[in-house]
Design a protein around this motif. Structure first.
Motif, PDB file in Angstrom:
ATOM      1  N   ALA A  62       0.674  -1.083  -0.014  1.00 15.90           N
ATOM      2  CA  ALA A  62      -0.157  -0.120  -0.089  1.00 15.90           C
ATOM      3  C   ALA A  62       1.365   1.328  -0.045  1.00 15.90           C
ATOM      4  N   SER A  63       2.004   1.208   0.666  1.00 16.25           N
ATOM      5  CA  SER A  63       2.972   2.272   0.751  1.00 16.25           C
ATOM      6  C   SER A  63       3.329   3.101  -0.592  1.00 16.25           C
ATOM      7  N   ALA A  64       4.073   1.593  -0.745  1.00 13.99           N
ATOM      8  CA  ALA A  64       4.895   1.877  -2.306  1.00 13.99           C
ATOM      9  C   ALA A  64       4.263   1.720  -3.657  1.00 13.99           C
ATOM     10  N   PHE A  65       2.575   1.733  -3.549  1.00 15.55           N
ATOM     11  CA  PHE A  65       1.593   2.259  -4.621  1.00 15.55           C
ATOM     12  C   PHE A  65       1.045   3.406  -4.047  1.00 15.55           C
ATOM     13  N   SER A  66       1.315   3.810  -3.265  1.00 12.42           N
ATOM     14  CA  SER A  66       0.316   4.913  -2.772  1.00 12.42           C
ATOM     15  C   SER A  66       0.730   6.466  -3.425  1.00 12.42           C
ATOM     16  N   HIS A  67       2.107   6.372  -3.832  1.00 12.28           N
ATOM     17  CA  HIS A  67       2.579   7.670  -4.652  1.00 12.28           C
ATOM     18  C   HIS A  67       2.116   7.699  -6.273  1.00 12.28           C
ATOM     19  N   PRO A  68       1.581   9.028  -6.480  1.00 12.99           N
ATOM     20  CA  PRO A  68       0.821   9.099  -7.438  1.00 12.99           C
ATOM     21  C   PRO A  68       2.112   8.738  -9.190  1.00 12.99           C
ATOM     22  N   PRO A  69       1.723   8.512 -10.241  1.00 13.01           N
ATOM     23  CA  PRO A  69       2.643   8.223 -11.105  1.00 13.01           C
ATOM     24  C   PRO A  69       3.220   9.630 -11.381  1.00 13.01           C
ATOM     25  N   VAL A  70       4.799   9.228 -11.587  1.00 16.31           N
ATOM     26  CA  VAL A  70       5.158  10.480 -11.928  1.00 16.31           C
ATOM     27  C   VAL A  70       5.438  10.204 -14.285  1.00 16.31           C
ATOM     28  N   ALA A  71       5.156  11.350 -13.988  1.00 16.43           N
ATOM     29  CA  ALA A  71       5.552  11.743 -16.210  1.00 16.43           C
ATOM     30  C   ALA A  71       6.710  11.741 -16.296  1.00 16.43           C
ATOM     31  N   PRO A  72       6.784  11.376 -17.742  1.00 10.43           N
ATOM     32  CA  PRO A  72       8.148  10.877 -17.802  1.00 10.43           C
ATOM     33  C   PRO A  72       8.859  13.014 -18.516  1.00 10.43           C
ATOM     34  N   ASP A  73      10.111  12.870 -19.364  1.00 14.15           N
ATOM     35  CA  ASP A  73      10.286  14.480 -19.953  1.00 14.15           C
ATOM     36  C   ASP A  73      10.344  13.289 -21.358  1.00 14.15           C
ATOM     37  N   ALA A  74      10.699  12.147 -22.177  1.00 14.97           N
ATOM     38  CA  ALA A  74      10.627  11.909 -23.156  1.00 14.97           C
ATOM     39  C   ALA A  74       9.993  10.441 -23.284  1.00 14.97           C
ATOM     40  N   THR A  75       9.482   9.964 -24.456  1.00 16.72           N
ATOM     41  CA  THR A  75       9.293   8.678 -24.781  1.00 16.72           C
ATOM     42  C   THR A  75       9.736   8.795 -26.134  1.00 16.72           C
ATOM     43  N   ALA A  76      10.097   7.036 -26.761  1.00 13.75           N
ATOM     44  CA  ALA A  76      10.754   6.642 -27.646  1.00 13.75           C
ATOM     45  C   ALA A  76       9.874   5.593 -27.523  1.00 13.75           C
ATOM     46  N   ALA A  77       9.565   5.284 -29.021  1.00 13.29           N
ATOM     47  CA  ALA A  77       9.631   3.459 -29.356  1.00 13.29           C
ATOM     48  C   ALA A  77      10.500   2.882 -30.069  1.00 13.29           C
ATOM     49  N   TYR A  78      10.547   2.245 -29.251  1.00 14.41           N
ATOM     50  CA  TYR A  78      12.014   1.035 -30.695  1.00 14.41           C
ATOM     51  C   TYR A  78      10.321  -0.136 -30.825  1.00 14.41           C
ATOM     52  N   GLY A  79       9.426  -0.647 -31.177  1.00 18.26           N
ATOM     53  CA  GLY A  79       9.517  -1.507 -32.267  1.00 18.26           C
ATOM     54  C   GLY A  79       7.703  -0.686 -32.172  1.00 18.26           C
ATOM     55  N   GLU A  80       7.119  -0.553 -32.938  1.00 18.38           N
ATOM     56  CA  GLU A  80       6.039  -0.647 -33.834  1.00 18.38           C
ATOM     57  C   GLU A  80       4.359  -1.196 -32.596  1.00 18.38           C
ATOM     58  N   HIS A  81       4.714  -1.975 -31.525  1.00 21.96           N
ATOM     59  CA  HIS A  81       3.615  -2.411 -30.880  1.00 21.96           C
ATOM     60  C   HIS A  81       3.439  -1.036 -30.155  1.00 21.96           C
ATOM     61  N   PRO A  82       2.167  -0.719 -29.421  1.00 25.66           N
ATOM     62  CA  PRO A  82       1.776   0.392 -28.181  1.00 25.66           C
ATOM     63  C   PRO A  82       2.780   0.103 -26.735  1.00 25.66           C
ATOM     64  N   ASP A  83       3.547  -1.516 -26.898  1.00 26.28           N
ATOM     65  CA  ASP A  83       4.377  -1.298 -25.628  1.00 26.28           C
ATOM     66  C   ASP A  83       5.798  -1.704 -25.518  1.00 26.28           C
ATOM     67  N   GLN A  84       5.935  -1.535 -27.089  1.00 24.58           N
ATOM     68  CA  GLN A  84       7.159  -0.717 -27.315  1.00 24.58           C
ATOM     69  C   GLN A  84       7.917   0.387 -27.027  1.00 24.58           C
TER      70      GLN A  84
END
Length: 296
Positions: free
Chosen positions: A14-36
């Protein structure tokens, strides 16, 4: 009567998951799938102001290789590392189905071979991606870390040069990866012991395609079977971990010793599974120091 160990684990989660997500400064793809994709976090703090490049820490998240657990849950830990002055890359990869099948009780763990395809492709693409997104990052001083199932993937990524020669295309490297080292956090590092203990509901066997594929595929996927690597490796493990018990880490360290390699093992008293990635926990500072010893 409630088990105190279960209560402690729930409180730590509960403690570990209590922190809000932190947005990145940049995102890049290494493939075509949305999870890549890889999220990049620029260094903050005093070290970030130094007139030189900074180490790049690559993070592989856990979650038993299962679809519901993506990279968002580890972003507070990633941000914590960035605030220690590291450049950080948070790697996403394809995980298992969101729905159970073949009698499984919950979402299936991982995809074969896609989960490994993605980690290999991401690691190969990282130097170029980092140079475009984080010019201050120095890929020559790269440390790989991961938690739980991500700890397994980190150890596997560091061992690609010792994979069997008939491994799937793109997995095996001709020489050791350019890493300063690996810091594996409560990793699922020995599949045989993990299965004996029922870690994460038998996720290791699911990752390998079920009981029928376990023995056949384990030599290509189990860090304990991919030794020695020649890569500096440290394992950080909570003694009170009931999710991935310390016996799994100890088995990996013992396998490394039999292969003639020394792996550092830091055991933390009174610490379970989740404080290792919880910025509010003292254990998280221990993890950061382990990374710093390799990176700087």
């Amino acid at each position: 009567m409630t088990d105190p160990a279960v209560e402690r684990d729930a409180a730590e989660a509960a403690s570990a998951f209590s922190h809000p997500p932190v947005a990145p400064d940049a995102t890049a793809a290494y493939g075509e799938h949305p999870d890549q994709v890889v999220d990049f976090y620029a260094p903050r703090g005093e070290r970030a102001c130094a007139p030189r490049s900074v180490p790049l820490v690559v993070v592989l998240h856990g979650g038993a290789w299962r679809a519901p657990y993506d990279r968002q849950h580890i972003t507070p830990f990633v941000d914590f590392l960035a605030r220690q002055g590291f450049a950080v890359a948070n790697v996403e990869y394809r995980r298992g189905s969101s729905l159970p099948h073949q009698g499984a009780e919950g979402p299936v763990a991982g995809r074969w071979p896609e989960t490994f395809d993605d980690v290999a492709a991401a690691m190969d693409a990282l130097p170029e991606l980092a140079s475009g997104c984080l010019p201050e990052a120095d890929p020559r001083r790269m440390v790989l870390t991961g938690h739980s199932a991500g700890g397994h993937l980190a150890l596997w990524a560091a061992a690609r040069h010792v994979l069997p020669y008939d491994s799937p295309s793109g997995w095996r490297l001709p020489s050791p990866p350019l890493l300063r080292g690996v810091v594996a956090l409560a990793p699922i590092a020995d599949f045989t012991v993990a299965q004996e203990l029922g870690v994460c509901g038998g996720a290791s066997a699911e990752l390998l395609g079920g009981a029928s594929g376990f023995d056949e595929r384990r030599p290509y996927a189990d860090p304990a079977a991919l030794l020695p690597t020649g890569i500096a490796t440290a394992v950080v493990q909570g003694r009170s971990d009931i999710v991935v018990p310390e016996a799994v880490s100890e088995a990996y360290v013992a396998a490394a010793a039999r292969a003639g390699e020394m792996v550092g093992l830091t055991l933390l008293d009174g610490v379970g599974h989740f404080p290792l990635i919880d910025p509010a926990a003292d254990a998280c500072a221990v993890v950061s120091e382990e990374i710093a010893q390799l990176a700087w």
